[in-house]
Design a protein around this motif. Structure first.
Motif, short mmCIF file in Angstrom:
data_model
loop_
_atom_site.label_atom_id
_atom_site.label_comp_id
_atom_site.label_asym_id
_atom_site.label_seq_id
_atom_site.Cartn_x
_atom_site.Cartn_y
_atom_site.Cartn_z
N CYS A 100 0.83 -1.20 0.00
CA CYS A 100 0.00 0.00 0.00
C CYS A 100 0.87 1.26 0.00
CB CYS A 100 -0.95 0.00 1.20
SG CYS A 100 -2.03 1.44 1.28
N LEU A 101 1.89 1.30 0.86
CA LEU A 101 2.77 2.46 0.91
C LEU A 101 3.51 2.66 -0.41
CD1 LEU A 101 4.15 2.00 4.53
CD2 LEU A 101 2.66 3.85 3.74
N ASP A 102 4.00 1.55 -0.98
CA ASP A 102 4.70 1.65 -2.26
C ASP A 102 3.75 2.07 -3.38
OD1 ASP A 102 7.40 1.20 -1.68
OD2 ASP A 102 7.10 -0.96 -1.62
N TRP A 103 2.53 1.58 -3.38
CA TRP A 103 1.56 1.97 -4.41
C TRP A 103 1.22 3.45 -4.28
CZ3 TRP A 103 -1.87 -2.88 -3.34
CH2 TRP A 103 -1.25 -3.99 -3.90
N MET A 104 1.11 3.95 -3.03
CA MET A 104 0.88 5.38 -2.84
C MET A 104 2.03 6.17 -3.46
SD MET A 104 -0.44 5.22 1.13
CE MET A 104 -0.48 6.99 1.45
N GLY A 105 3.25 5.73 -3.20
CA GLY A 105 4.42 6.41 -3.75
C GLY A 105 4.49 6.32 -5.26
N GLN A 106 4.21 5.15 -5.82
CA GLN A 106 4.26 4.98 -7.26
C GLN A 106 3.17 5.80 -7.96
OE1 GLN A 106 4.47 0.75 -8.25
NE2 GLN A 106 5.83 0.45 -6.49
N MET A 107 1.97 5.80 -7.37
CA MET A 107 0.89 6.62 -7.94
C MET A 107 1.25 8.10 -7.87
SD MET A 107 -2.52 4.64 -6.61
CE MET A 107 -3.64 5.90 -7.24
N SER A 108 1.87 8.51 -6.78
CA SER A 108 2.31 9.90 -6.64
C SER A 108 3.33 10.26 -7.72
CB SER A 108 2.92 10.14 -5.25
OG SER A 108 1.99 9.89 -4.24
N ALA A 109 4.27 9.36 -7.96
CA ALA A 109 5.30 9.61 -8.98
C ALA A 109 4.66 9.72 -10.37
CB ALA A 109 6.35 8.49 -8.95
N MET A 110 3.69 8.85 -10.67
CA MET A 110 3.01 8.93 -11.97
C MET A 110 2.23 10.24 -12.10
SD MET A 110 1.61 5.05 -12.61
CE MET A 110 1.71 4.28 -10.99
N ALA A 111 1.57 10.64 -11.03
CA ALA A 111 0.80 11.89 -11.07
C ALA A 111 1.73 13.08 -11.27
CB ALA A 111 -0.02 12.04 -9.78
N LYS A 112 2.84 13.11 -10.56
CA LYS A 112 3.80 14.22 -10.72
C LYS A 112 4.32 14.26 -12.16
CE LYS A 112 5.19 16.69 -8.46
NZ LYS A 112 4.69 18.04 -8.60
N LYS A 113 4.62 13.10 -12.73
CA LYS A 113 5.11 13.05 -14.11
C LYS A 113 4.09 13.63 -15.08
CE LYS A 113 6.91 9.87 -17.55
NZ LYS A 113 7.02 8.49 -17.97
#
Length: 183
Positions: A100-113
């Motif tokens: 869950c924590l990693d998915w939050m981070g990965q989704m955040s990275a995709m959104a920032k991109k």
């Protein structure tokens, strides 16, 4: 549906009336223009909340993000993370899985991109500058804070620090919630 999960698609369903929300955002943006404020107001949607669900298990973060983007990306400027615990001390949402924590981070990275704004709104013990302790559990009791409420069993221990540590350039702002003390 399960059939959609197999095809790499899920439907992101809001817990609010999206049409009304979109209308309100449009009216606010129009008022902002009429007042000459230059369109500086941003509109975010939150993931989570107290007693709210965490991210669904076994769904790829890319699929989750694409679902959010299809459903909300044209309406909101981004999102903020507000995943928290649950009144039921035995609830599975009283612990963050590493996924869950990693998915939050990965989704955040995709959104920032993609140019979206990403924030987080952790309760104060989920990101506590006065402690270097870490736990993924959100149903802790803090005996050092007995002067406030000795019966409060919903402390975290820097669980949101994981996101800032592993995905530092993917979070634009942090707005700590001060409801665990006299603040």
């Amino acid at each position: 549906t399960d059939n959609n999960k197999e095809k790499g698609k899920i439907e992101c369903v809001p817990t609010f009336d999206l049409r009304i929300t979109q209308d309100i955002i449009s009216r606010l943006d129009q008022e902002e223009e009429e007042e000459g404020l230059g369109g500086e107001c941003i509109h975010l949607v939150s993931f989570g909340g107290w007693n709210g669900p965490h991210l669904p298990h076994k769904v790829d973060p890319t699929v989750l993000y694409q679902s959010w983007k299809r459903s909300f990306g044209d309406i909101f400027d981004g999102f903020d993370w507000d995943l928290e615990g649950h009144d039921d001390l035995d609830s599975p949402t009283n612990v963050f899985t590493v996924d869950c924590l990693d998915w939050m981070g990965q989704m955040s990275a995709m959104a920032k991109k993609d140019g979206y704004i990403v924030g987080m709104a952790p309760p104060q013990s989920y990101l506590d500058i006065h402690s270097n302790n870490f736990s993924r559990y959100l149903n802790l009791t803090d005996n050092t804070r007995t002067e406030w409420h000795s019966d409060f069993h919903y402390y975290g221990s820097n669980s949101y620090a994981y996101l800032l540590s592993k995905y530092p350039s993917s979070i634009d702002f942090v707005s700590i919630q001060f409801y665990e003390s006299y603040s």
